[in-house]
Design a protein around this motif. Structure first.
Motif, PDB file in Angstrom:
ATOM      1  N   PRO A  16       0.873  -1.343   0.118  1.00 32.63           N
ATOM      2  CA  PRO A  16      -0.272  -0.409  -0.082  1.00 32.63           C
ATOM      3  C   PRO A  16       0.391   1.600  -0.214  1.00 32.63           C
ATOM      4  CG  PRO A  16      -0.943  -1.917   2.356  1.00 32.63           C
ATOM      5  CD  PRO A  16       0.666  -2.110   0.689  1.00 32.63           C
ATOM      6  N   HIS A  17       2.155   1.110   0.677  1.00 36.22           N
ATOM      7  CA  HIS A  17       3.170   2.620   0.551  1.00 36.22           C
ATOM      8  C   HIS A  17       3.002   2.785  -1.292  1.00 36.22           C
ATOM      9  CE1 HIS A  17       2.721   2.631   5.164  1.00 36.22           C
ATOM     10  NE2 HIS A  17       3.222   0.788   4.906  1.00 36.22           N
ATOM     11  N   TYR A  18       3.710   1.271  -1.505  1.00 37.60           N
ATOM     12  CA  TYR A  18       4.274   1.878  -2.647  1.00 37.60           C
ATOM     13  C   TYR A  18       2.966   2.879  -3.713  1.00 37.60           C
ATOM     14  CZ  TYR A  18       8.159  -1.841  -2.005  1.00 37.60           C
ATOM     15  OH  TYR A  18       9.120  -2.374  -1.971  1.00 37.60           O
ATOM     16  N   VAL A  19       2.066   2.173  -3.460  1.00 40.19           N
ATOM     17  CA  VAL A  19       0.854   2.358  -4.612  1.00 40.19           C
ATOM     18  C   VAL A  19       0.522   4.142  -3.879  1.00 40.19           C
ATOM     19  CG1 VAL A  19      -1.991   2.862  -4.406  1.00 40.19           C
ATOM     20  CG2 VAL A  19      -0.373   0.408  -4.262  1.00 40.19           C
ATOM     21  N   ALA A  20       0.562   4.375  -2.392  1.00 35.82           N
ATOM     22  CA  ALA A  20       0.126   5.416  -1.933  1.00 35.82           C
ATOM     23  C   ALA A  20       1.144   6.583  -2.563  1.00 35.82           C
ATOM     24  CB  ALA A  20       0.474   5.752  -0.249  1.00 35.82           C
ATOM     25  N   LYS A  21       2.769   6.665  -2.735  1.00 35.94           N
ATOM     26  CA  LYS A  21       3.793   6.594  -3.454  1.00 35.94           C
ATOM     27  C   LYS A  21       3.625   7.275  -4.885  1.00 35.94           C
ATOM     28  CE  LYS A  21       8.554   7.518  -3.524  1.00 35.94           C
ATOM     29  NZ  LYS A  21      10.157   6.669  -2.755  1.00 35.94           N
ATOM     30  N   ALA A  22       2.768   6.285  -5.490  1.00 41.50           N
ATOM     31  CA  ALA A  22       2.398   6.590  -7.152  1.00 41.50           C
ATOM     32  C   ALA A  22       1.501   7.630  -7.152  1.00 41.50           C
ATOM     33  CB  ALA A  22       2.269   5.203  -7.574  1.00 41.50           C
ATOM     34  N   GLU A  23       0.496   7.433  -5.699  1.00 40.60           N
ATOM     35  CA  GLU A  23      -1.396   7.501  -6.934  1.00 40.60           C
ATOM     36  C   GLU A  23      -0.818   9.454  -5.848  1.00 40.60           C
ATOM     37  OE1 GLU A  23      -3.642   5.559  -4.918  1.00 40.60           O
ATOM     38  OE2 GLU A  23      -4.172   4.009  -6.297  1.00 40.60           O
ATOM     39  N   ARG A  24      -0.089   9.535  -4.518  1.00 38.69           N
ATOM     40  CA  ARG A  24       0.451  10.662  -4.742  1.00 38.69           C
ATOM     41  C   ARG A  24       1.315  11.443  -5.368  1.00 38.69           C
ATOM     42  NH1 ARG A  24       2.547   8.925   0.242  1.00 38.69           N
ATOM     43  NH2 ARG A  24       4.263   9.010  -0.041  1.00 38.69           N
ATOM     44  N   LYS A  25       1.765  11.417  -6.586  1.00 41.84           N
ATOM     45  CA  LYS A  25       2.693  11.868  -8.219  1.00 41.84           C
ATOM     46  C   LYS A  25       1.236  11.515  -9.440  1.00 41.84           C
ATOM     47  CE  LYS A  25       6.220  12.984  -6.061  1.00 41.84           C
ATOM     48  NZ  LYS A  25       6.728  14.352  -5.394  1.00 41.84           N
ATOM     49  N   SER A  26      -0.109  11.584  -8.609  1.00 45.35           N
ATOM     50  CA  SER A  26      -1.106  10.936 -10.445  1.00 45.35           C
ATOM     51  C   SER A  26      -0.857  10.244 -10.618  1.00 45.35           C
ATOM     52  CB  SER A  26      -0.753  12.505 -11.057  1.00 45.35           C
ATOM     53  OG  SER A  26      -1.295  13.767  -9.938  1.00 45.35           O
ATOM     54  N   ARG A  27      -0.063   8.532 -10.723  1.00 47.82           N
ATOM     55  CA  ARG A  27       0.630   7.365 -10.875  1.00 47.82           C
ATOM     56  C   ARG A  27      -1.110   6.521 -10.817  1.00 47.82           C
ATOM     57  NH1 ARG A  27       4.690   8.583 -14.311  1.00 47.82           N
ATOM     58  NH2 ARG A  27       3.885   6.421 -15.646  1.00 47.82           N
ATOM     59  N   SER A  28      -0.474   5.521 -10.653  1.00 51.34           N
ATOM     60  CA  SER A  28      -1.629   4.800 -10.609  1.00 51.34           C
ATOM     61  C   SER A  28      -1.014   2.695  -9.866  1.00 51.34           C
ATOM     62  CB  SER A  28      -2.534   4.278 -11.634  1.00 51.34           C
ATOM     63  OG  SER A  28      -1.790   2.903 -12.920  1.00 51.34           O
ATOM     64  N   LYS A  29      -2.364   2.558  -9.314  1.00 50.37           N
ATOM     65  CA  LYS A  29      -1.672   1.089  -8.245  1.00 50.37           C
ATOM     66  C   LYS A  29      -1.617  -0.078  -9.852  1.00 50.37           C
ATOM     67  CE  LYS A  29      -4.579  -2.897  -6.760  1.00 50.37           C
ATOM     68  NZ  LYS A  29      -4.487  -3.356  -7.464  1.00 50.37           N
ATOM     69  N   GLU A  30      -2.557   0.206 -11.325  1.00 54.08           N
ATOM     70  CA  GLU A  30      -1.816  -0.770 -12.231  1.00 54.08           C
ATOM     71  C   GLU A  30      -0.723  -0.809 -12.631  1.00 54.08           C
ATOM     72  OE1 GLU A  30      -4.723   1.569 -11.619  1.00 54.08           O
ATOM     73  OE2 GLU A  30      -6.252  -0.131 -11.570  1.00 54.08           O
ATOM     74  N   GLU A  31      -0.299   0.344 -12.721  1.00 54.38           N
ATOM     75  CA  GLU A  31       1.111   1.103 -12.983  1.00 54.38           C
ATOM     76  C   GLU A  31       1.880   0.759 -11.969  1.00 54.38           C
ATOM     77  OE1 GLU A  31       1.835   5.708 -16.039  1.00 54.38           O
ATOM     78  OE2 GLU A  31       1.038   5.515 -13.577  1.00 54.38           O
ATOM     79  N   VAL A  32       1.583   0.534 -10.864  1.00 57.60           N
ATOM     80  CA  VAL A  32       3.141   0.106 -10.117  1.00 57.60           C
ATOM     81  C   VAL A  32       2.705  -1.482 -10.067  1.00 57.60           C
ATOM     82  CG1 VAL A  32       3.011  -0.539  -7.323  1.00 57.60           C
ATOM     83  CG2 VAL A  32       2.214   1.304  -8.081  1.00 57.60           C
ATOM     84  N   ASP A  33       1.200  -2.280  -9.804  1.00 66.30           N
ATOM     85  CA  ASP A  33       1.313  -3.939 -10.450  1.00 66.30           C
ATOM     86  C   ASP A  33       2.022  -3.804 -11.868  1.00 66.30           C
ATOM     87  OD1 ASP A  33      -0.686  -3.669  -8.267  1.00 66.30           O
ATOM     88  OD2 ASP A  33      -2.269  -3.543  -9.801  1.00 66.30           O
ATOM     89  N   GLU A  34       2.341  -3.622 -12.849  1.00 63.97           N
ATOM     90  CA  GLU A  34       2.552  -3.454 -13.476  1.00 63.97           C
ATOM     91  C   GLU A  34       4.238  -3.519 -13.823  1.00 63.97           C
ATOM     92  OE1 GLU A  34       3.318  -1.967 -18.429  1.00 63.97           O
ATOM     93  OE2 GLU A  34       1.838  -0.402 -17.349  1.00 63.97           O
ATOM     94  N   ILE A  35       4.876  -3.036 -13.114  1.00 60.38           N
ATOM     95  CA  ILE A  35       6.149  -2.654 -12.838  1.00 60.38           C
ATOM     96  C   ILE A  35       6.378  -4.110 -11.754  1.00 60.38           C
ATOM     97  CG2 ILE A  35       8.073  -1.188 -11.159  1.00 60.38           C
ATOM     98  CD1 ILE A  35       6.883   0.517 -11.546  1.00 60.38           C
TER      99      ILE A  35
END
Length: 116
Positions: A16-35
């Protein structure tokens, strides 16, 4: 770094911290999952199962279906330590993931993050 506590920490508690970090910068959970899928070779279904069952980081990387050989092109520092200088293989894998999420949060294009 044998026995570092992050090795026994559940992946699902950090995710959830990875996702939150991405989302704070207008990136998505889907992009985290892709990585994560690119780095480890897990399918989305396998990743979701890992998040549900509390797999620790050591096991998460030990059982990764296909660690991407391009991950070794990930260079730089994370937490003030050069990734290439990390001797423990599990810690290096964790830091690769940290670095990729950092790059995502900094707005880097996915094609560059995934070394394509």
């Amino acid at each position: 770094m044998a026995g570092h506590r992050i090795f026994t920490t559940s992946f699902s508690s950090v995710y959830p911290h990875y996702v939150a970090k991405a989302e704070r910068k207008s990136r998505s959970k889907e992009e985290v999952d892709e990585i994560i899928r690119w780095l480890t070779g897990y399918s989305q279904k396998q990743l979701e199962a890992i998040l549900e069952n509390g797999t620790d980081f050591q096991t998460f990387f030990d059982l990764a279906p296909a660690l991407n050989p391009l991950r070794e092109a990930i260079k730089g520092t994370i937490c003030g330590v050069r990734i290439e200088a990390i001797e423990d293989p599990t810690m290096r894998e964790i830091r690769y993931l940290d670095k990729l999420v950092d790059e995502l949060a900094k707005g880097r294009p996915m094609s560059k993050i995934l070394r394509s």
